[in-house]
Design a protein around this motif. Structure first.
Motif, PDB file in Angstrom:
ATOM      1  N   LYS A  68      38.452  44.037  49.150  1.00 28.05           N
ATOM      2  CA  LYS A  68      39.772  43.570  48.732  1.00 28.05           C
ATOM      3  C   LYS A  68      39.743  43.201  47.246  1.00 28.05           C
ATOM      4  O   LYS A  68      40.675  43.501  46.493  1.00 28.05           O
ATOM      5  N   CYS A  69      38.677  42.549  46.845  1.00 24.42           N
ATOM      6  CA  CYS A  69      38.500  42.197  45.432  1.00 24.42           C
ATOM      7  C   CYS A  69      38.361  43.457  44.586  1.00 24.42           C
ATOM      8  O   CYS A  69      38.970  43.580  43.512  1.00 24.42           O
ATOM      9  N   GLN A 114      41.670  45.158  43.854  1.00 26.14           N
ATOM     10  CA  GLN A 114      42.428  44.508  42.782  1.00 26.14           C
ATOM     11  C   GLN A 114      41.898  44.930  41.415  1.00 26.14           C
ATOM     12  O   GLN A 114      42.668  45.161  40.473  1.00 26.14           O
ATOM     13  N   ARG A 115      40.594  45.051  41.312  1.00 26.05           N
ATOM     14  CA  ARG A 115      39.998  45.429  40.030  1.00 26.05           C
ATOM     15  C   ARG A 115      40.310  46.886  39.683  1.00 26.05           C
ATOM     16  O   ARG A 115      40.601  47.216  38.530  1.00 26.05           O
ATOM     17  N   SER A 152      43.927  46.977  38.574  1.00 24.94           N
ATOM     18  CA  SER A 152      44.108  46.463  37.206  1.00 24.94           C
ATOM     19  C   SER A 152      43.723  47.508  36.165  1.00 24.94           C
ATOM     20  O   SER A 152      44.411  47.674  35.154  1.00 24.94           O
TER      21      SER A 152
END
Length: 243
Positions: free
Chosen positions: A151-152, A155-156, A159
């Protein structure tokens, strides 16, 4: 007179035969055309896979350049996810607690207690039967729950892509593909799309070192994302989303 009349009759028969033949050919052509139209109108059915989807990276016919590109992509996926791993700066490791009182000196082992014999039988749990390992496309195409690390990582990745895409140009498939390629998402079998529709461009990225896939949409101004988990045995586009 008789000869002339006979000739006229013969000519009429020939003309009739030719007309009948032409009519038959016309009917055959019409029937063929109708059949062809019916076949063209019949929707194409995608066959259900009978085994796991092959990993393109395992293809023995990959050229040296293709192998390098595949390794570079996996390096990118690993580097983007690295800060999300436990023990990194974003997920600091839990500091060790104080040593309990009365702990044994380093290098010395405490004597292990001798178990007492007991006549009471110890209950043994039933061993569950092995899981069904037979290939089942409907089972493996179900969406998989993503862990915190992925999940992290989603996001990266989002971005990075938004930074390259947002407000960078018109929402065309060519523009999005070029922008994604410039930041490393340039493997054809890892990028599904991009496709233009209703003034937006949609694409799907296969970011699996684990189970992460990412749907993205660019409207010319900003990019939105939808991450989800997919079993390694199917493509990102095979997954049956929840809800």
């Amino acid at each position: 007179m008789t000869s002339k009349r006979s000739t006229i009759v013969k000519n009429k028969r020939v003309v009739g035969a030719v007309a009948a033949a032409l009519c038959a050919l016309a009917l055959t052509a019409c029937g063929t055309e109708g059949a062809g139209a019916a076949m063209a109108a019949k929707p194409t059915v995608t066959p259900t896979p009978t085994e796991a989807r092959p990993d393109p990276m395992d293809d023995p016919d990959l050229t040296v350049e293709e192998q390098k590109a595949a390794l570079a992509f996996m390096r990118l996926v690993t580097e983007v996810a690295a800060p999300c791993e436990k023990g990194s700066e974003e997920f600091p490791a839990v500091p060790p607690g104080p040593e309990p009182e009365g702990s044994a000196p380093v290098g010395l082992k405490r004597p292990q207690p001798t178990p007492h014999e007991s006549k009471v039988p110890v209950p043994v749990e039933d061993v569950p039967p092995p899981a069904d390992t037979a290939w089942n496309f409907e089972r493996v195409r179900q969406e998989v729950e993503l862990g915190d690390t992925e999940k992290c990582a989603a996001q990266r990745h989002g971005s990075r892509i938004a930074k390259a895409l947002d407000g960078s140009g018109d929402p065309t498939a060519a523009h999005v593909e070029k922008a994604l390629g410039e930041i490393g998402y340039n493997l054809s079998y890892r990028l599904h799309g991009p496709e233009e529709a209703d003034g937006r461009v949609s694409f799907t990225l296969d970011l699996r070192g684990g189970e992460l896939c990412l749907d993205g949409t660019y409207d010319g101004t900003r990019t939105t994302f939808d991450p989800y988990g997919v079993h390694p045995a199917v493509y990102c586009t095979d997954v049956k989303r929840r809800g």
